[in-house]
Design an enzyme around this catalytic site. Structure first.
Site, mmCIF file in Angstrom:
data_model
loop_
_atom_site.group_PDB
_atom_site.id
_atom_site.type_symbol
_atom_site.label_atom_id
_atom_site.label_comp_id
_atom_site.label_asym_id
_atom_site.label_seq_id
_atom_site.Cartn_x
_atom_site.Cartn_y
_atom_site.Cartn_z
ATOM 1 N N LYS A 27 0.751 -0.910 -0.306
ATOM 2 C CA LYS A 27 0.125 -0.280 0.460
ATOM 3 C C LYS A 27 1.163 1.042 -0.070
ATOM 4 C CE LYS A 27 -4.581 0.616 0.270
ATOM 5 N NZ LYS A 27 -5.837 -0.053 -0.171
ATOM 6 N N ASP A 73 -7.199 4.208 -3.848
ATOM 7 C CA ASP A 73 -7.311 3.995 -2.785
ATOM 8 C C ASP A 73 -7.917 5.485 -3.251
ATOM 9 O OD1 ASP A 73 -8.013 2.056 -0.765
ATOM 10 O OD2 ASP A 73 -7.714 3.604 -0.153
HETATM 11 N N1 GLU Z 1 -7.167 -0.011 -3.137
HETATM 12 C C1 GLU Z 1 -7.857 -1.281 -3.153
HETATM 13 C C2 GLU Z 1 -7.703 -2.022 -2.078
HETATM 14 O O1 GLU Z 1 -8.129 -1.472 -1.017
HETATM 15 C C3 GLU Z 1 -7.766 -1.772 -4.604
HETATM 16 C C4 GLU Z 1 -6.553 -2.059 -4.648
HETATM 17 C C5 GLU Z 1 -5.687 -2.130 -6.149
HETATM 18 O O2 GLU Z 1 -6.562 -2.668 -7.346
HETATM 19 O O3 GLU Z 1 -4.502 -3.060 -6.128
HETATM 20 O O4 GLU Z 1 -7.992 -2.950 -2.338
#
Ligand code: GLU
Length: 451
Positions: free
Chosen positions: A130, A170
């Protein structure tokens, strides 16, 4: 194998707290997982001896960097950027980028930790990561956002790659920001690769990626209700948030015959007793995403609705609930209210929206309760499918992708049943998701030895 001097759960958590001072969100996420995993590994000496949980709860690396940019008035601004690469035992690091003033190391470490389990649950080969920044996109011009995204990528590019780490969107990062970041990555490296997901369709994006998180959460909810012989027809739904996840969850609830009563943002929630139909949801999408407006303006466009300033929607009686805003938006007291008002099922569209007390309330009430790592995995799952399409250099059809998303959500629900069935008709989905996600990552780590 030598018997390890493994510690009990409270001692383990003491260590986590000590090693991660002032990181309450990260400690909370680890505790929620450790409560279930400790029970599961009680009689599995190898996981203890190899310190698997301890290792998953220590990110592979945390990269922190300075992001300088110039605002429209010519002021030099300095923000902090991060990428947390938590675990790549089963695939390249994968997870979104968040731009929000609340972003700090604790928040991103909790998200990267959760993502590791979530991504494992999808069945696709993705590790957990992340990233983000405390940059606040609210009130910024498009050119300021572009300059920030370019500066952010000018450092991030050296840490990522299609087979290394694949970020996505996100909170605060949508298609526009992904476009700016992809453009800068391509400019620096002179490579066109699937290094980000959530891209535009013109340059390697996947159909249904924007819808996937919200739709997937509702599919999961429908799967839970089906275990009781029920569906969404005629059910009232309370939803928080009004961004990408919330509006698509609302859309799918309506498509499956339910009635959406609320949406919200950081200013408060809107209650529409007639329900949000597709036209109203489209109004919210346009108003929030394109006009960057506030949810409170909804009551001017649709006067039968009411706006409740500074409040969350959990007091509105409902059959099902979907928290789709942010972490810790639903507290113990809210959980008790939902249960007292007869809420039957709750699926998290956001990451860790329910605090630990709330989780315990839902478990004690034996509610059909899905943690985000299971129910919001549809987004990253379609990101995984975007990666596959990029590797194949082709784009799959919408019907194929819709079916794959449904199948993946069904598969995650099955995994939760496998590991979370408590007998007597009660499924502990938190436990099921934690164990299923853990087991896959843990077994890969065991294969690698001490690395
Ligand atoms: N931010 C989204 C999550 O919390 C998607 C992450 C992604 O697609 O890599 O899963």
């Amino acid at each position: 194998m030598a018997v390890s001097d493994h510690v009990d759960l409270p001692t383990f958590m003491e260590g986590v707290k000590k090693r991660n001072p002032n990181q309450p969100e990260f400690v909370q996420a680890v505790q929620e997982v450790a409560e279930d995993i400790y029970e599961f590994i009680q009689d599995k000496e190898e996981y203890h001896a190899q310190q698997i949980l301890r290792r998953i709860a220590e990110p592979d690396r945390v990269v922190s960097f300075r992001v300088c940019w110039e605002d429209d008035a010519g002021n030099i601004r300095v923000q902090r950027g991060y990428r947390v690469q938590n675990n790549n035992a089963i695939g390249p690091y994968k997870g979104g980028i968040r731009f929000h003033p609340s972003v700090n190391e604790s928040v991103l470490k909790f998200l990267a930790f959760e993502q590791t389990f979530k991504n494992a649950l999808t069945g696709l080969p993705m590790g957990g990561g992340k990233g983000g920044s405390n940059f606040n996109p609210k009130g910024k011009s498009v050119r300021e956002i572009m300059r920030f995204c370019q500066s952010f990528m000018t450092e991030l590019y050296r840490h990522i790659g299609a087979d290394v780490d694949v970020p996505a969107g996100d909170i605060g990062v949508g298609g526009r920001e992904i476009g700016f970041m992809f453009g800068q990555y391509k400019r620096i490296t002179n490579q066109f690769t699937g290094v980000l997901t959530g891209k535009g369709l013109e340059y390697g994006g996947s159909l249904i990626r924007p819808e996937a998180t919200g739709y997937g959460a509702v599919y999961f909810l429908a799967n839970m209700l089906a275990t009781k012989g029920e569906d969404l027809v005629g059910k009232s739904a309370v939803i928080s948030g009004s961004g990408n996840v919330a509006t698509h969850a609302a859309e799918k609830i309506v498509q499956l015959g339910g009635k959406v009563l609320t949406l919200s943002d950081s200013g408060g929630f809107v209650h529409d007793p007639d329900g949000f139909d597709q036209e109203k949801i489209d109004w919210v999408k346009t108003h929030k995403t394109h006009r960057r407006g506030r949810i409170q303006d909804y009551v001017e466009a649709f006067p039968k609705a009411t706006f409740h300033e500074g409040k969350t929607p959990w007091g509105v009686p409902c059959d099902v609930a979907l928290p789709c805003a942010t972490q810790n938006e639903l507290l113990g007291e809210d959980a008790r209210t939902l249960v007292a008002n007869g809420c039957k099922a709750l699926a998290e569209g956001a990451n860790m929206p329910t605090d630990l007390e709330g989780v315990h309330v839902f478990k004690a009430a034996k509610l059909l309760y899905a943690p985000g790592k299971a129910s919001n995995a549809g987004g990253v799952a379609v990101s995984g499918l975007e990666m596959s399409q990029n590797s194949e250099r082709r784009a799959w059809k919408e019907e194929e992708l819709q079916q794959m998303l449904k199948d993946i959500m069904f598969g995650i629900h099955q995994s939760c049943l496998t590991w979370g069935d408590q007998g007597g008709g009660y499924v502990d989905y938190v436990k099921g998701a934690n164990i299923a996600g853990f087991k896959k990552v843990a077994d890969a780590m065991l294969a690698f030895g001490v690395v």
